[in-house]
Design a protein around this motif. Structure first.
Motif, PDB file in Angstrom:
ATOM      1  N   TRP A 186     -27.418 -84.880  -7.344  1.00 45.20           N
ATOM      2  CA  TRP A 186     -26.489 -83.968  -7.989  1.00 45.20           C
ATOM      3  C   TRP A 186     -26.497 -82.605  -7.299  1.00 45.20           C
ATOM      4  O   TRP A 186     -25.519 -82.210  -6.665  1.00 45.20           O
ATOM      5  N   LEU A 224     -32.999 -81.512 -16.292  1.00 47.67           N
ATOM      6  CA  LEU A 224     -31.735 -80.824 -16.039  1.00 47.67           C
ATOM      7  C   LEU A 224     -30.571 -81.675 -16.532  1.00 47.67           C
ATOM      8  O   LEU A 224     -29.653 -81.183 -17.191  1.00 47.67           O
ATOM      9  N   TYR A 240     -30.412 -81.508 -20.012  1.00 40.00           N
ATOM     10  CA  TYR A 240     -29.792 -80.238 -20.414  1.00 40.00           C
ATOM     11  C   TYR A 240     -28.278 -80.403 -20.481  1.00 40.00           C
ATOM     12  O   TYR A 240     -27.619 -79.897 -21.389  1.00 40.00           O
ATOM     13  N   VAL A 241     -27.733 -81.165 -19.516  1.00 36.02           N
ATOM     14  CA  VAL A 241     -26.280 -81.383 -19.524  1.00 36.02           C
ATOM     15  C   VAL A 241     -25.871 -82.064 -20.829  1.00 36.02           C
ATOM     16  O   VAL A 241     -24.981 -81.601 -21.548  1.00 36.02           O
ATOM     17  N   GLU A 280     -26.213 -79.671 -23.842  1.00 34.53           N
ATOM     18  CA  GLU A 280     -25.087 -78.763 -24.079  1.00 34.53           C
ATOM     19  C   GLU A 280     -23.834 -79.550 -24.397  1.00 34.53           C
ATOM     20  O   GLU A 280     -22.961 -79.091 -25.133  1.00 34.53           O
ATOM     21  N   LEU A 287     -21.279 -78.897 -27.306  1.00 32.07           N
ATOM     22  CA  LEU A 287     -19.830 -78.720 -27.200  1.00 32.07           C
ATOM     23  C   LEU A 287     -19.117 -79.631 -28.193  1.00 32.07           C
ATOM     24  O   LEU A 287     -18.252 -79.201 -28.955  1.00 32.07           O
ATOM     25  N   ARG A 347     -27.011 -72.077 -28.346  1.00 33.80           N
ATOM     26  CA  ARG A 347     -27.218 -71.436 -27.034  1.00 33.80           C
ATOM     27  C   ARG A 347     -28.569 -70.743 -27.000  1.00 33.80           C
ATOM     28  O   ARG A 347     -29.283 -70.802 -26.003  1.00 33.80           O
ATOM     29  N   VAL A 348     -28.908 -70.111 -28.117  1.00 32.32           N
ATOM     30  CA  VAL A 348     -30.216 -69.448 -28.145  1.00 32.32           C
ATOM     31  C   VAL A 348     -31.300 -70.478 -27.878  1.00 32.32           C
ATOM     32  O   VAL A 348     -32.236 -70.264 -27.104  1.00 32.32           O
ATOM     33  N   LEU A 369     -31.410 -71.421 -24.300  1.00 32.65           N
ATOM     34  CA  LEU A 369     -32.184 -70.425 -23.561  1.00 32.65           C
ATOM     35  C   LEU A 369     -33.584 -70.972 -23.320  1.00 32.65           C
ATOM     36  O   LEU A 369     -34.075 -71.023 -22.193  1.00 32.65           O
ATOM     37  N   SER A 394     -33.625 -73.890 -20.807  1.00 35.23           N
ATOM     38  CA  SER A 394     -33.451 -73.547 -19.390  1.00 35.23           C
ATOM     39  C   SER A 394     -34.673 -72.812 -18.866  1.00 35.23           C
ATOM     40  O   SER A 394     -35.138 -73.072 -17.751  1.00 35.23           O
ATOM     41  N   ILE A 395     -35.259 -71.944 -19.677  1.00 40.51           N
ATOM     42  CA  ILE A 395     -36.470 -71.257 -19.206  1.00 40.51           C
ATOM     43  C   ILE A 395     -37.576 -72.279 -18.974  1.00 40.51           C
ATOM     44  O   ILE A 395     -38.299 -72.239 -17.969  1.00 40.51           O
ATOM     45  N   ILE A 420     -37.199 -75.329 -18.086  1.00 40.88           N
ATOM     46  CA  ILE A 420     -36.928 -76.040 -16.828  1.00 40.88           C
ATOM     47  C   ILE A 420     -37.327 -75.167 -15.646  1.00 40.88           C
ATOM     48  O   ILE A 420     -37.978 -75.612 -14.698  1.00 40.88           O
ATOM     49  N   MET A 421     -36.989 -73.874 -15.718  1.00 36.59           N
ATOM     50  CA  MET A 421     -37.367 -72.991 -14.607  1.00 36.59           C
ATOM     51  C   MET A 421     -38.883 -72.988 -14.443  1.00 36.59           C
ATOM     52  O   MET A 421     -39.413 -73.103 -13.339  1.00 36.59           O
TER      53      MET A 421
END
Lengths: 631, 295, 99, 523
Positions: free
Chosen positions: A69, A139, A142-143, A146, A150, A177-178, A181, A184-185, A187-188
Motif C-alpha cells: 500500500w 494501519l 485504522y482504515v 475510520e 464514517l 476522532r479523539v 488520535l 494513530s499515536i 501506530i507511530m
C-alpha cells in the motif's frame, strides 16, 4: 480458498459503490442488491469457517497479501488480510447479524424515499467493519476503524433534515476522532519502536522492549477503544447516536461497531499482557463504564436511549474482561458475541415497537403492548432474559464468566472489580425489567400525538419479525452452545492464549451470587414499576435520577468546557489574526501610504517651486564638489 | 566714456596691457563703475514691477556687458552683443510685452508659500558657493589674447568657426531655422472656415451680449469700450489720446487703471484656491465684484 | 585689477538672474532673467578666453548667443500663444503639472 | 540533441495563452475550447514526461542546458527529479479542470454589473500561470527559477483582481474594492518575499560564482565550496522567507484568505493547489540542497512555525463564516503539515510532504470547486445563507462531502496517506511535535463537518429550495478528481515509487538518515 478473504470485504464494498453511485434508477431494487451482497459475504464467511474447522487448531490462521500500500523507505504498509479464529468470530457475527438487519431494514425503511442510499451506507459499514477485523496490520485496521466511523456518521445523520440527527452524527464522528488520535499515536509509537505495525512482528517483539513504551502504546490503544466503544470518558456520543434509524442502532451501535474497541484490545493482548498498568487502567475504565451505563439506563424514558445505556454498560463488561488479560479475553469476546445477539434483538424489538407506535420512543407512552404485538413481545422478552443473565440463556454464561474472572484477578482490585461487576448485574436486571414492564405490561398510556392521529399498535411485517426471531433464537442458545464444555475457549485459545482464573470464592459461589443479585434487581424494578401505574410524565425524581437523565452531566461538562471554550478560543483567534497578524502588515502599508501622502504636498504644480528645488540641488552639487576638492 | 574706453582697449597700443599680469587702472575703474551699473540693472530687472521697466534695465545691463566684452578683447562679441542682443532680442521682448500688455502677472506679491524665501536663500547660497569656487580656483596668472588676436579678433574667430567648430556652426544654423519655423507654427493661426462678415460678427456679438463696438485700435489695450474711458498704454497707464477731445476738455475721463489690481486679486484668488486656502481670497474677490457691479 | 573679478561679476549676475527666474511670475520677465543668466555665462566665457589666451571661450559665448536667440524666439512664441489661450502671461496660470 | 520535452511542456501553454488572448472578442466560446484543448495537450505532454522519467535513473533527467547570460553564468537549465515530475503532473492535471470549472466565470455580465470582463484574458492568464509554474518546477538554474517564481505573480494578480465572484453577495462596488484589496495584498506580500529572495540569489552568486543548482549542490557536497556559517544562514533565510510567504507559513499567511476569498473558485484552486506548491517545492529543492547546514540550524524554529500553522489554521477555519475563507485557512493548516514533513528530515516525512502537495492539490480542488458551484448557485459565500442543500441537490452535497472527508484526510482517500506519512516521519524524530500535530486531525474533522452540517443538512432554507443539482459540465469536473482521490488513497504506490528516490537524494544532500527503530532504546 484464502483468496476468498478479499471477497468478504469486496462484496459489500461493491454493493456500496453500486448503490451510492447508481442513482435513482436503482431505487426499486437497491435494497435487494444490498441485502443479497451482505448475505453473499455471510456465505463466503461460512465457507471459510467450514474450511477453517477442517484444519487443526494451530494452523487455522490464514492470510492473504493483496498489494503493497504505502511503500516508503523503512515504512512498509501493506494491504493484507489475516483470518484467524478471532477474526472469524467477528466475521460471522458481523455478516450474520448484518444480513439479518438488512432484511429487517427492508421492512423498516419501506416508506423512506432514500432507502437505496440507506442500504448503500449499510453495505459500506459492513465492508469497513470486515476490513477492520480482517486487517493484518494496525494501519489497515485504522482504515477500517475510520471507515466504520464514517459509516456510522452517515447512518446516524441519515435523516439529515432533523438538526438533532446532523448534530448527533457530527458529535459521534468528532468523539471518535479523539479516539483515533490514540490509535494513530499508538501506530507511530509502534513504528518508531518496532519499525513496523503489522500484528505478527509487533506482538512478537513485545518481549524485547521496555514496559514504559508498551504502557504508552497500550494506553493509546485504550483511548482508541474508548472512543469507538463509547467508554468513559468518550461515551457521550452513543446516547445521541440513537437519532439514527433503529436498524442502525441495532447493527452499529449495539452489535458490531461499538465492540471494535474490545476487538482492538484483545487483538493487542500481548501488548497489554506486558503492560500491567495499561491493563489496570483498562479494567478501571470498564468497571466505571459498566456502572455509568447502567445508571444512565435506569433513568432514561426513551427506550432506545435506555438500551444505549445498557449497551455502554455491557461493553463495559467486555472491556473489563479484556483488561483482565488472558483470563478474560475469551470471555470478553464471548460476551461480545452473545451481546451481539440479544442486544441486536432488543433493538430490533424496540424498533418494531416504534414502528407500531408512530415512532414514539417515550416508554411512558407505551404500556400493555404485549397484547398488540405478541411476536415482538416474545422475542424482546427472550432478549431481556438473556441480557439480565437468566440462568440457561446466553447472557448468563458469558456475563457470569466475566464476573468470575474479575474476582479471579485476585488481590483487592480483584474484589473491587468483582463486586462492581456484580452490582452492575443487579442494576442491569433492574433497568431491563423497568424497560420490559413500562413497554409491555401495565395499561395502555398512549394518547393521540399533536397531529391528532391515535397510534394503532400492530405487529410488524414478516421481513422485520423473522430477523427478530432468529436473533432471539441466538440469544437463547448461543451462550449455552459456547459455554458448555468451554467450546468457545478452545476455539479462541490459539489466538488469545487462555489461562483459567481461579476466583477466591469459587465459581459456584459467584454464579449463585450473580443469580441472587439479578433476582434482587428484578424484584426491585417490579416493586417500583410493576405494582403501581407508571406516570405518563416523568416525576422530578431524585438528584441522581435527574443527573442520570442528563447522562450524568457529561454532556453539560463537554458543552461548557469544550464547546463554549472552543468557541471563545476560535473567536478570539479570528480577532487576533485580523488585528494582530494582519494588522502588522496593513499597518506597515498604511504608514507608507501616509508618508507618500505627505510627500505629495511638495508637488504643487508650480514650475517655479520645482525650479527652486532644482536650483537648490545645483547649489548642493557645487557644495559637494567643493567639499570633495577641499578634502 | 565707456564707449571711448572700449575703443581704446581695441587699439594696438593697449594690447600690451591686455597681456600684462594685471590690467590697467583705467580698466579697473571702468570695471568697478560699470560693474555696479550692471548689477543694479540686473537687480532692477528682477525687482521692478512692470515688465517694460525690467526689459529696459536688462537692456542696460547687456550694453554694459558688451563693453566688458570689448574690454576683454572680444571685439566681435561686443559688437554682436550690442547689435543682436540689445538691438534685436530685447526689442523682440518689448514687442511681446506690447502684445501681451500689462497683465496681472506684474506683481511681486508671492502666492506660493515660502517660495520667495527659498528662492532668495538658494540664490544666496548659490552665489556664495560660486564665488568660493572661483576663489579657491588658482586663477592668478593668465596670458592675454595678444597673439590670439594678432591676426585680428574676427579673423581668429572665423578661422575657428569654419575649421574647428564648423559642424557645431552648421548645427546652430539649423537650430535657428527650426526656431524660426517653430515660432511661426506656434503663433500662426490657420483660418480654416470662411471669414465671417462684419454682419455675422455683429450679430454674434449682440447674441453674446458683450463688446458691441469693435475692439480698440492696435497697440492699445482697452478693458472697457465706453467713450469716456481711456485705453491703456503698454505700461498700464491710461492714454488720454484715446478719448475724444470734448470729454478731455471737460475732464470727464474715467480712470480704469485699477483694473490691473482687480485682475491681480482675481489671479491671487485663483492661486489661493489651487493651494486650498481660497475662502478668504474668494470672499475678498466677491466683495470686489460687488463694488464693481455697484459702480 | 585682477580679471578674476569678471568672474565674480558673472557669478553675481547669474545668481541674480536665477533668483529672478524663481521669484517672478510674469513669463516675459522670467525670460529676461534667463537671458541675464546666459549673459553672465557669456561674460565668464569671455573672461576665461582672455585668461587662457585662446578664442575658444569666445566661440562658446558666440554659440550661446545664437542658441539664446533661438530660445528667445521660440519662448516668446510660446508666451504669445499661451497668452492667446489664457489671456494671461503668468507662469502660475500654467500650473497644470499637478493633476 | 533530443527533443526538448521539458521546454515543450512549458512552452505549449505559453503559446496557448497567446493564441487564446488573440482570439477575437466575439468568438468567446472558441477561446474557451482552445484553452481547454491546449491544457489537455499539456497534460498529454506531462504524461509523456511521466513515462519517460525513470525513477531509478539519474537524479535530474530530460535535462536541457543552454547558455543564456554568459556574463553572470546564468544558464537556461531544465531538469526534473521525481518530486518535480509529480508536481508537474499535478499542475497539468488540474488546469483542465480549473478551466472547465471556470467555463462561465468570465462571461460578460448582463445582470449584476455592466462591466464586461474579457473571457479570452481569463483563460489566457490561466494558461500563462500554468506555463510559469511548470517551468519553475523544471528550472535547475536558480536565476531562471527566480524569474518565473516572480513572473507568476503578474497573471495571478490580474486573475485575482480582475475576475472576482460574479455572484458575490453585496454591491458590485464593494466586491470590486475587496477584490482589488486582495489582489494588491497578494502582489505586495509575494513581491516582498521575492525581493528578499532576489537579494539572496545575488548573494548566492557572489558566493558561488554561478547559478547552476547542480554545480553548486555538487560543490557543496564535495566541500569545494564552503560558505561561512553566517553567510549560509542569511542566504537560507532569504530564500526561505520568499517560499514561506508563497507556501504560506504562519505568520505570513494573511494574504491567502483574502486572495482565496475574493477570487473565483477556479482561481482560488489555482492559488492554493498550484501556485503555492511552488513555495513548498522550492523549500525541498533549493533550501535543503543549497544550504543543508543552515536548514538543519533553522529546523526547530521552522517546525514550531509549521506546528503553529497547523493548529492555528485549523482553529481559524473553525471560526470562519465564509466558505472560501474556511477552505483557505484549512489550506494554511495543510501547508503546515507539508512544511513540517519537509523539515522533519526523514524519508517518510519528505515523501509524505511530496505526496501531500499532490493530494492536497487534488482534494482542495475538489472541495473548492464544488464550493464554487454551490456559491454560484446561491450567490453568497456565507455559510449561514445555506442549509438543507443535501435534500435539494444530493449529488452536489455528496461530492461536497467527499471533498470534506478528503480534507479531513479520511483513510482510504489520498490525503490520509500523505498526512500519516508526514506525522510518522515527524514523530520519528520529534515525538512531541508529532503528537501535538496529530491534534490537527481532530480539528480538521471539526471544521469540515461543521461546514457540511451547516450548509448541507438541517431544514431546507427557502433561498436554496430551488437550487439545481450539479450539471454535466460540473460533474465532469468533480468526478475525475474524486476518483483520483480514491485511487491514490488505495494505491499510491506508483506515486511513491517516483518520489522515493528523489527523496533519498534530498536526504543524502542534508546528510541525514532516518532514525532507526530500535526496540532496546525504548526500554
Amino acid at each position: 480458498m484464502d483468496n476468498l478473504i478479499a471477497l468478504l470485504v469486496a462484496a459489500p464494498l461493491l454493493g456500496a459503490a453500486v448503490l451510492l453511485c447508481g442513482g435513482r434508477r436503482l431505487d426499486a431494487v437497491g435494497h435487494w442488491i444490498g441485502t443479497v451482497l451482505a448475505a453473499a459475504s455471510f456465505v463466503i464467511g461460512a465457507v471459510l469457517f467450514a474450511d477453517m474447522l477442517g484444519k487443526d487448531a494451530e494452523h487455522r490462521a490464514v492470510g492473504q497479501h493483496l498489494f503493497s500500500w504505502i511503500p516508503v523507505e523503512g515504512f512498509q504498509a501493506d494491504v493484507a488480510f489475516q483470518l484467524d479464529q478471532l477474526s472469524m468470530t467477528f466475521v460471522l457475527l458481523i455478516t450474520g447479524v448484518g444480513s439479518l438487519i438488512h432484511v429487517y431494514s427492508i421492512g423498516y425503511m419501506e416508506h423512506d424515499e432514500r432507502r437505496r442510499r440507506f442500504f448503500g451506507y449499510l453495505n459500506l459499514f459492513l465492508a469497513a467493519m470486515l476490513l477492520l477485523v480482517l486487517a493484518d496490520n494496525y494501519l489497515l485496521l485504522y482504515v477500517g476503524w475510520e471507515g466504520v466511523g464514517l459509516a456510522s456518521y452517515l447512518l446516524i445523520g441519515f435523516w439529515q433534515h432533523k438538526p438533532s440527527a446532523a448534530t448527533a452524527a457530527k458529535k459521534a464522528f468528532l468523539v471518535n476522532r479523539v479516539g483515533d488520535l490514540g490509535l494513530s499515536i499508538a501506530i507511530m509509537l509502534m513504528f518508531t519502536t518496532f519499525g513496523t505495525f503489522a500484528f505478527g512482528p509487533v506482538l512478537e517483539a513485545t518481549g524485547e522492549t521496555g514496559e514504559g513504551t508498551l504502557t504508552a502504546i497500550g494506553l493509546m490503544l485504550l483511548l482508541a477503544a474508548c472512543g469507538k466503544s463509547a467508554q468513559v470518558p468518550l461515551q457521550s456520543w452513543l446516547g445521541d447516536a440513537m437519532e439514527g434509524p433503529t436498524p442502525v442502532s441495532a447493527l452499529i451501535h449495539a452489535a458490531t461497531m461499538v465492540t471494535a474497541g474490545v476487538y482492538l484490545i484483545v487483538r493487542s493482548g500481548e501488548i497489554f499482557n506486558a503492560a500491567p498498568d495499561a491493563q489496570l487502567v483498562t479494567t478501571v475504565v470498564g468497571a466505571v463504564t459498566l456502572l455509568f451505563g447502567a445508571i444512565v439506563g435506569c433513568a432514561k424514558d426513551d427506550i432506545k436511549k435506555a438500551l444505549a445505556g445498557s449497551t455502554m454498560s455491557q461493553i463495559g463488561y467486555m472491556i473489563l474482561a479484556a483488561g483482565l488479560g488472558p483470563i478474560g479475553y475469551v470471555f470478553a469476546i464471548m460476551h461480545l458475541v452473545t451481546h451481539g445477539f440479544f442486544k441486536a434483538g432488543l433493538f430490533l424489538g424496540a424498533g418494531s415497537v416504534m414502528h407500531g407506535m408512530n415512532d414514539e420512543v417515550d416508554m411512558r407512552r407505551y404500556g400493555g403492548l404485549r397484547k398488540y404485538m405478541p411476536v415482538t413481545f416474545v422475542t424482546f422478552g427472550l432478549g431481556y432474559l438473556a441480557i439480565i443473565g437468566f440462568p440457561g440463556l446466553s447472557g448468563f454464561f458469558s456475563k457470569d464468566k466475566i464476573i468470575e474472572a474479575a474476582f479471579a484477578k485476585g488481590g483487592t482490585e480483584g474484589w473491587i472489580l468483582g463486586s462492581v461487576a456484580l452490582l452492575g448485574a443487579a442494576v442491569t436486571a433492574f433497568y431491563m425489567t423497568r424497560v420490559m414492564l413500562m413497554t409491555f405490561f401495565g395499561e395502555k398510556r398512549w394518547q393521540p400525538d399533536e397531529r391528532g392521529n391515535e397510534p394503532h399498535p400492530h405487529e410488524s411485517p414478516k421481513s422485520m419479525t423473522i430477523p427478530m426471531v432468529v436473533l432471539a433464537f441466538g440469544s437463547v442458545f448461543a451462550g449455552g452452545f459456547f459455554g458448555v464444555g468451554d467450546r468457545f475457549v478452545h476455539w479462541l485459545e490459539p489466538v488469545t492464549e487462555h489461562t483459567h482464573g481461579h476466583p477466591p470464592i469459587g465459581a459456584t459461589a459467584v454464579t449463585l451470587s450473580t443469580v441472587t443479585v439479578m433476582v434482587v434487581g428484578v424484584g426491585l424494578a417490579y416493586l417500583l414499576y410493576g405494582r403501581r401505574p407508571v406516570p405518563a410524565v416523568a416525576p422530578r425524581g431524585s438528584l441522581l435520577t435527574r443527573a442520570a437523565r442528563r447522562d450524568l452531566l457529561q454532556d453539560d461538562f463537554n458543552h461548557v468546557v469544550l464547546v463554549r471554550g472552543g468557541e471563545h478560543l476560535t473567536r478570539s483567534l479570528v480577532y487576533v489574526d485580523h488585528t494582530l497578524v494582519d494588522g502588522v502588515v496593513n499597518g506597515t502599508a498604511a504608514s507608507m501610504g501616509g508618508l507618500s501622502g505627505r510627500l505629495r504636498k511638495l508637488q504643487n504644480g508650480y514650475a517655479r517651486s520645482y525650479a527652486v528645488s532644482m536650483f537648490g540641488g545645483a547649489a548642493l552639487l557645487i557644495a559637494a564638489t567643493l567639499l570633495m576638492r577641499a578634502v | 566714456m565707456s564707449a571711448h574706453l572700449a575703443a581704446g582697449a581695441g587699439s594696438p597700443a593697449t594690447d600690451a596691457a591686455l597681456a600684462a599680469y594685471s590690467t590697467s587702472t583705467g580698466e579697473a575703474v571702468q570695471f568697478w563703475v560699470l560693474g555696479t551699473v550692471a548689477v543694479l540693472g540686473a537687480l532692477c530687472t528682477v525687482f521692478l514691477k512692470r515688465a517694460v521697466h525690467s526689459a529696459l534695465c536688462l537692456a542696460g545691463t547687456m550694453i554694459v556687458l558688451a563693453v566688458f566684452y570689448l574690454a576683454n578683447g572680444a571685439y566681435f562679441l561686443g559688437i554682436v552683443q550690442v547689435v543682436v542682443y540689445t538691438g534685436a532680442i530685447m526689442m523682440l521682448f518689448l514687442f511681446v510685452v506690447m502684445l501681451v500688455g500689462v497683465t496681472a502677472a506684474d506683481s511681486l506679491k508671492e502666492t506660493v508659500k515660502g517660495q520667495r524665501w527659498l528662492a532668495l536663500l538658494c540664490g544666496l547660497g548659490f552665489g556664495i558657493l560660486l564665488c568660493a569656487g572661483i576663489g579657491n580656483a588658482s586663477l592668478t596668472e593668465f596670458d592675454g589674447l595678444a597673439q590670439a588676436n594678432a591676426g585680428g579678433n574676427v579673423e581668429g574667430l572665423a578661422a575657428l568657426i569654419f575649421t574647428k567648430y564648423v559642424f557645431a556652426f552648421e548645427i546652430t544654423g539649423a537650430l535657428l531655422i527650426t526656431a524660426a519655423v517653430g515660432a511661426m507654427v506656434l503663433t500662426h493661426r490657420e483660418r480654416t472656415e470662411r471669414a465671417r462678415t462684419q454682419r455675422e460678427l455683429a450679430a454674434e456679438r449682440v447674441r453674446a451680449g458683450k463688446q458691441l463696438p469693435p475692439l480698440p485700435a492696435p497697440g492699445v489695450y482697452a478693458r472697457h469700450n465706453a467713450v469716456d474711458i481711456a485705453g491703456l498704454l503698454p505700461d498700464g497707464t491710461p492714454s488720454e489720446l484715446t478719448v475724444i477731445g470734448t470729454l478731455r476738455e471737460r475732464g470727464q475721463i474715467r480712470d480704469v487703471s485699477d483694473q490691473a489690481i482687480k485682475d491681480l486679486r482675481a489671479l491671487e484668488q485663483r492661486a489661493g484656491e489651487r493651494l486650498g486656502r481660497g475662502d478668504r481670497a474668494a470672499r475678498e474677490d466677491r466683495e470686489g465684484r460687488a463694488e464693481e457691479a455697484a459702480k | 585689477m585682477n580679471p578674476v573679478n569678471y568672474l565674480y561679476l558673472a557669478a553675481l549676475l547669474f545668481t541674480i538672474g536665477a533668483t529672478g527666474v524663481l521669484i517672478r511670475r510674469n513669463a516675459i520677465v522670467v525670460f529676461m532673467c534667463v537671458e541675464l543668466m546666459l549673459n553672465a555665462c557669456n561674460l565668464a566665457f569671455v573672461a576665461f578666453s582672455r585668461m587662457h589666451g585662446n578664442l575658444d571661450g569666445q566661440i562658446i559665448a558666440f554659440f550661446t548667443m545664437v542658441v539664446a536667440a533661438a530660445e528667445v524666439v521660440v519662448g516668446l512664441a510660446i508666451i504669445v500663444s499661451l497668452f492667446r489661450s489664457r489671456h494671461s502671461a503668468s507662469v502660475d496660470d500654467a500650473s497644470l503639472m499637478k493633476l | 540533441m533530443s527533443f526538448p520535452l521539458l521546454t515543450a511542456t512549458a512552452a505549449l501553454p505559453a503559446i496557448g495563452a497567446i493564441a487564446t488572448a488573440a482570439v477575437p472578442a466575439a468568438r468567446r466560446t472558441a477561446a474557451k475550447w482552445l484553452a481547454l484543448l491546449v491544457s489537455l495537450a499539456t497534460l498529454a505532454l506531462a504524461v509523456v514526461v511521466l513515462v519517460r522519467f525513470d525513477p531509478d535513473g539519474d537524479r535530474y533527467q530530460l535535462t536541457e542546458s543552454h547558455s543564456w547570460i554568459k556574463d553572470f553564468g546564468v544558464r537556461y537549465e531544465l531538469g526534473v527529479d521525481g518530486i518535480a515530475v509529480a508536481l508537474i503532473a499535478l499542475t497539468a492535471l488540474l488546469i483542465p479542470f480549473v478551466i472547465l470549472a471556470g467555463w462561465h466565470d468570465a462571461d460578460p455580465l448582463e445582470t449584476r454589473s455592466s462591466r464586461w470582463r474579457p473571457t479570452q484574458g481569463f483563460f489566457a492568464l490561466i494558461l500563462a500561470v500554468e506555463a510559469m509554474v511548470i517551468i519553475s518546477f523544471e528550472a535547475t538554474d536558480v536565476f531562471l527559477f527566480y524569474i518565473f517564481f516572480e513572473a507568476m505573480l503578474i497573471p495571478m494578480y490580474f486573475l485575482i483582481g480582475g475576475f472576482g465572484d460574479r455572484a458575490h453577495a453585496g454591491s458590485d462596488e464593494h466586491a470590486a474594492a475587496q477584490r482589488s484589496y486582495a489582489a494588491v495584498k497578494f502582489l505586495l506580500y509575494n513581491l516582498a518575499g521575492g525581493l528578499i529572495m532576489l537579494a539572496a540569489v545575488i548573494g548566492l552568486y557572489v558566493v558561488a560564482g554561478n547559478f547552476s543548482l547542480q554545480e553548486i549542490a555538487a560543490a557543496r557536497a564535495d566541500g569545494s565550496l564552503d560558505m561561512a556559517t553566517n553567510t549560509e544562514r542569511w542566504l537560507f533565510l532569504g530564500f526561505f522567507f520568499a517560499f514561506a510567504v508563497k507556501a504560506p507559513l504562519w505568520p505570513l499567511h494573511t494574504w491567502l484568505p483574502n486572495a482565496m476569498g475574493e477570487s473565483t473558485a477556479p482561481v482560488a484552486v489555482l492559488i492554493t493547489a498550484v501556485v503555492d506548491k511552488v513555495g513548498t517545492f522550492a523549500m525541498l529543492r533549493f533550501c535543503l540542497q543549497l544550504f543543508p547546514e543552515a536548514s538543519e540550524w533553522a529546523t526547530p524554529a521552522i517546525l514550531v512555525l509549521a506546528l503553529i500553522s497547523i493548529i492555528y489554521g485549523a482553529l481559524l477555519a473553525v471560526g470562519q463564516r465564509d466558505i472560501k475563507r474556511l477552505v483557505a485557512y484549512a489550506s494554511i493548516s495543510h501547508f503546515g503539515f507539508i512544511i513540517m514533513g519537509i523539515f522533519a528530515m526523514t524519508s517518510q516525512g519528505q515523501s509524505g510532504a511530496t505526496l501531500y502537495m499532490v493530494n492536497h492539490g487534488i482534494s482542495t480542488a475538489a472541495l473548492m470547486l464544488v464550493a464554487g458551484f454551490l456559491i454560484s448557485r446561491r450567490g453568497s459565500r456565507l455559510i449561514a445563507d445555506y442549509g438543507g442543500v443535501q435534500k435539494v441537490a444530493p449529488v452536489l452535497a455528496g461530492t461536497f462531502l467527499v471533498g470534506s472527508l478528503a480534507t479531513l484526510s479520511l483513510p482510504g482517500l489520498a490525503p490520509f496517506v500523505s498526512e500519516f506519512l508526514v506525522l510518522v516521519g515527524t514523530f520519528a524524530r520529534y515525538p512531541v511535535i508529532g503528537i501535538i500535530a496529530t491534534f490537527g486531525i481532530v480539528l480538521a474533522a471539526l471544521y469540515t463537518l461543521v461546514l457540511y452540517q451547516r450548509t448541507m443538512t438541517g431544514p431546507v432554507k427557502p433561498e436554496v429550495s430551488a437550487m439545481p443539482d450539479l450539471k454535466v459540465r460540473e460533474l465532469v469536473v468533480v468526478a475525475p478528481l474524486i476518483a483520483l482521490l480514491i485511487v491514490l488513497g488505495v494505491y499510491p504506490k506508483p506515486l511513491t515509487d517516483i518520489v522515493n528516490p528523489a527523496v533519498e537524494q534530498t536526504m543524502s544532500d542534508v546528510q541525514k538518515t532516518d532514525p532507526k527503530p530500535d526496540v532496546e532504546a525504548a526500554k
